[in-house]
Scaffold this motif. Sequence first.
Motif, PDB file in Angstrom:
ATOM      1  N   SER A 119       0.842  -1.200   0.000  1.00  0.00           N
ATOM      2  CA  SER A 119       0.000   0.000   0.000  1.00  0.00           C
ATOM      3  C   SER A 119       0.876   1.249   0.000  1.00  0.00           C
ATOM      4  N   ARG A 120       0.466   2.250  -0.757  1.00  0.00           N
ATOM      5  CA  ARG A 120       1.167   3.534  -0.727  1.00  0.00           C
ATOM      6  C   ARG A 120       0.875   4.245   0.593  1.00  0.00           C
ATOM      7  N   GLU A 121       1.839   4.979   1.084  1.00  0.00           N
ATOM      8  CA  GLU A 121       1.628   5.718   2.320  1.00  0.00           C
ATOM      9  C   GLU A 121       0.735   6.924   2.057  1.00  0.00           C
ATOM     10  N   THR A 122      -0.310   7.084   2.850  1.00  0.00           N
ATOM     11  CA  THR A 122      -1.223   8.210   2.681  1.00  0.00           C
ATOM     12  C   THR A 122      -0.577   9.498   3.191  1.00  0.00           C
TER      13      THR A 122
ATOM     14  N   TRP B  14      -1.809  11.732   5.246  1.00  0.00           N
ATOM     15  CA  TRP B  14      -1.980  11.919   6.689  1.00  0.00           C
ATOM     16  C   TRP B  14      -1.009  11.067   7.494  1.00  0.00           C
TER      17      TRP B  14
ATOM     18  N   THR C 208      -2.589   1.363  11.222  1.00  0.00           N
ATOM     19  CA  THR C 208      -2.000   0.549  10.144  1.00  0.00           C
ATOM     20  C   THR C 208      -2.207  -0.950  10.376  1.00  0.00           C
TER      21      THR C 208
ATOM     22  N   SER D 230      -6.551  -3.462   6.974  1.00  0.00           N
ATOM     23  CA  SER D 230      -6.390  -3.290   5.529  1.00  0.00           C
ATOM     24  C   SER D 230      -7.224  -4.316   4.782  1.00  0.00           C
TER      25      SER D 230
END
Length: 461
Positions: free
Chosen positions: A68-71, A73, A137, A140
Amino acid sequence: MQEAPKLRILILITNSFAAINVIHSGLIKRLGVEYDVYIMSTMIRANELRDINEHFDLRLKLVDLEFSRETVWLSCLRKLEKALFSHHFDIVTQKIKYQNEENWKALLIQKLLRALSFLNIIRTVLCLLRQTIIILTSYSIRLKALLPFHFDGVLSTSPLDSRENRVVNFLGRHCVKSLAMVISWDNLTSKGLINADHDYVLVWNDFMKTEFLRFYSIFTLELPKIAVTGIPRFDCYFHKQSEEYYEHARRRFNVPNGKLIILIATSASRHFPNQKEIIADVLQFARADGHVHVIIRCHPADDEHAYKHLVKEQFVTLWHAGNLPETKSECFYKWFPELDFLRSLSEMLRICNVCVQFASTMKLDAGACRKPIISIAYDGKISLPYHQSVKRLYDYAHQIPLNALQIDKVVTNREQLFNALKTSLQKTDQGEGFSDISPFTHFTKAASVDFTAKTIAEWLG
């Protein structure tokens, strides 16, 4: 009688140097024989996996799932966390890095830290922030695809990478145990925090163990088990080699018989953009000497085109890593090094008479091979402000204890460089007068891969 099924483990690889430490070192061979190994990676795909399996005669499997790409926020939360962490523990590395920030950013960070310090709540906020990141985190939808594999453990090879933290936290919520391998001596003081609670943490040496205990004891009552395992990729430096090995290595890098060898290990261009001027100084020395061959080993993030004009020089060998992505910004999470990466590095270090380096881990590599080391601490023709100068890199937290050993000759101008090169090339006994660097490498023999494999077996029970 039917064989008992092997334990199934997931290995996360999001960093090229982690790949070198786990795969190229040969550790993967031990793990692939003992366990049912699956790899989830940003740079290993079907072709790379096939090459690894053929090279080591293994049957590793690939989890075809994107990280997953880091958001935005989460990135902001981690930056705040890193600022609080470095301030609370007075980490000099981050203080130096902040000097390169835009003025308004540095001022904002400074004011926030002062306010929290005045309220005496930095530690409390830091603990809450880390726990919040871990909780957020741990969920997911995408990672639910991992559950049917029923992994017995997950091994994080870059535990300061937020993408790996997310996988570890998600699987941890489903009772999958985890182990972290800290891949470099600078990670604990330069990369922020590990936002995952692992069962085991593997580090290179006792310095790193002390750092980990100091930093992470504020977060939890039950710390993970810490094991000092040495550096798996350093095992290649401690094998004895034949005369034929050295002759082959000299031929491989086009070094004429009788020539002494200067190895220049460049750094990433963004760390030291002026290193071309230093290389020009070394070449001037070699050209005047007439009995010296120079091997330039480019860092993967260095621009090989900057040295293309040197290829025509008879006394220069230019080496640059293969398989690099076209976009340099993707270098360290899209690049899978060629499987002979460690072999070429160890050959260069073994045959060289002196290594010139720019505040990098190569100081440890050359020290392990008991080679004279020249550390560059000047910026070329024009001195730069401290926060941009190469000098600042030697003041980073991880460098300070190694500086105390004085295994290198630090040079602050061209005249000192020439004198150091002349002295180093005149040495007849390469091992004479060298300090013991085992406090940093832990082992001085090829034992790290074996010990790491045994520690992983202990973790899995």
